[in-house]
Structures are given as C-alpha cells and as structure tokens.
Design an enzyme around this catalytic site. Structure first.
Site, PDB file in Angstrom:
ATOM      1  N   ARG A  69      23.946 131.219  88.689  1.00  0.00           N
ATOM      2  CA  ARG A  69      22.885 130.531  89.419  1.00  0.00           C
ATOM      3  C   ARG A  69      23.063 129.016  89.473  1.00  0.00           C
ATOM      4  NH1 ARG A  69      20.990 135.191  87.252  1.00  0.00           N
ATOM      5  NH2 ARG A  69      20.430 134.211  85.288  1.00  0.00           N
ATOM      6  N   GLU A 106      22.720 135.375  71.482  1.00  0.00           N
ATOM      7  CA  GLU A 106      21.902 136.122  70.528  1.00  0.00           C
ATOM      8  C   GLU A 106      22.367 137.575  70.415  1.00  0.00           C
ATOM      9  OE1 GLU A 106      19.739 135.444  74.442  1.00  0.00           O
ATOM     10  OE2 GLU A 106      20.822 134.232  73.027  1.00  0.00           O
TER      11      GLU A 106
END
Length: 182
Positions: A69, A106
């Site tokens: 993006r 994560e």
C-alpha cells in the site's frame, strides 16, 4: 506529529472513508481497509495533498514506499515534490542486485528488499506506508535506507494504531500520520 491533532478539516472526511473489517485476515484483527478511501476521489486527493503540503520544499530526493500500500500513496507524493520513488519490496520481487533487511513480526519474520544503487549516500528520504501498527516494517525500511547512507527525514502513514506502540520502536525518528484508529 499528527495531522488529526492539527484539526485539519479534511481529516474527518479521510477517516470516514477508511473501512474497519473485523476479524480479517484472522480472528481478533480489526483490519484498516484503505481501498474504500481510494474509491472517493476527493478524500483520496485530500490524503495525497496533505502529505505533499508537508513535504514540499523539504529537499526530499527519495520517497520509499513499502509494499504494497505504500506503492499507492508514495508515487503521487514523489511526483508532486519532485522526488524519485523507490519501492521497498518483499523478497524475490525485484530483478537484479538487491540489498535486504530482515525484521521480526509478532507472528514470524519478514524481509524488505531494495535495488542496489536506487538510493545513494546523503540522499534525503521519506518512508511511506498506509499504516503503522507495531512499527517493525517501518524500522526495517529505515534500517535499509540508512545502511546505504540515506538520511531518513520522516516516516509518513495514513493510519496509526497507537495502542500497538509502533511509534516507540522508531527510535525517535519522526512519524507523521493523518488519522488514529483505536
């Protein structure tokens, strides 16, 4: 620094066009979908204009956009401020010689790559992405650019998820965002 704190009238229009999709791409994630913003020419243009107003005249020679993006917002900003656009891509997407920066997410590891020679020492760079969450991807982009001698002037994102404290991971590097999402 954040545009929403400046109370720019365009911010509400931009924020209203960002769709939040619960439990995507996995349970517990509140996905910030900017594709709905892209469907609204006025708000999409306002988004680009706000970044251009901030960076015009700052002697930025490189706008580095993070896949994918960052490729939407980066090129129009680069063109408007007279800078080149450099894509920072996922592994094995760029032909030729690349420099890589691995980073921890994560849920695992990832990597950004940039063409060797795309950015030169002492160039002033702006890093662009749609969103900052934990900050891992932005940190990798900063490291990649600084390894070739660029000065990263600032990072710019449309959305910040401040509860994930990604800004704190940037080691004091300036971050400019248009909207917060909690």
């Amino acid at each position: 620094m954040s545009a929403y704190k400046d109370k720019d009238a365009r911010i509400n229009g931009i924020k209203d066009q960002i769709r939040v999709v619960p439990n995507f791409p996995k349970p517990g994630i509140m996905f910030q979908d900017i594709t709905t913003l892209l469907l609204k020419p006025k708000e999409f243009k306002d988004t680009i204009d706000m970044f251009v107003e901030r960076y015009k005249g700052k002697n930025i020679s490189v706008v580095a956009g993070i896949e994918a993006r960052g490729f939407i917002f980066g090129p129009p900003i680069a063109l408007a401020i007279g800078a080149k656009f450099v894509p920072l891509r996922k592994p094995k997407k760029l032909p030729g010689k690349v420099i890589s920066e691995e980073y921890i997410l994560e849920y695992g590891r990832d990597c950004l790559e940039m063409h060797v020679g795309a950015v030169e020492s002492a160039e002033r760079a702006l890093v662009v992405d749609d969103l900052i969450a934990t900050g891992g991807t932005l940190c990798a982009a900063i490291n990649l650019l600084e390894r070739v001698g660029a000065e990263v002037v600032e990072c710019a994102c449309v959305i910040e998820l401040p509860d994930l404290k990604g800004r704190e991971r940037l080691n004091g590097k300036p971050l400019y965002v248009l909207v917060e999402s909690h």
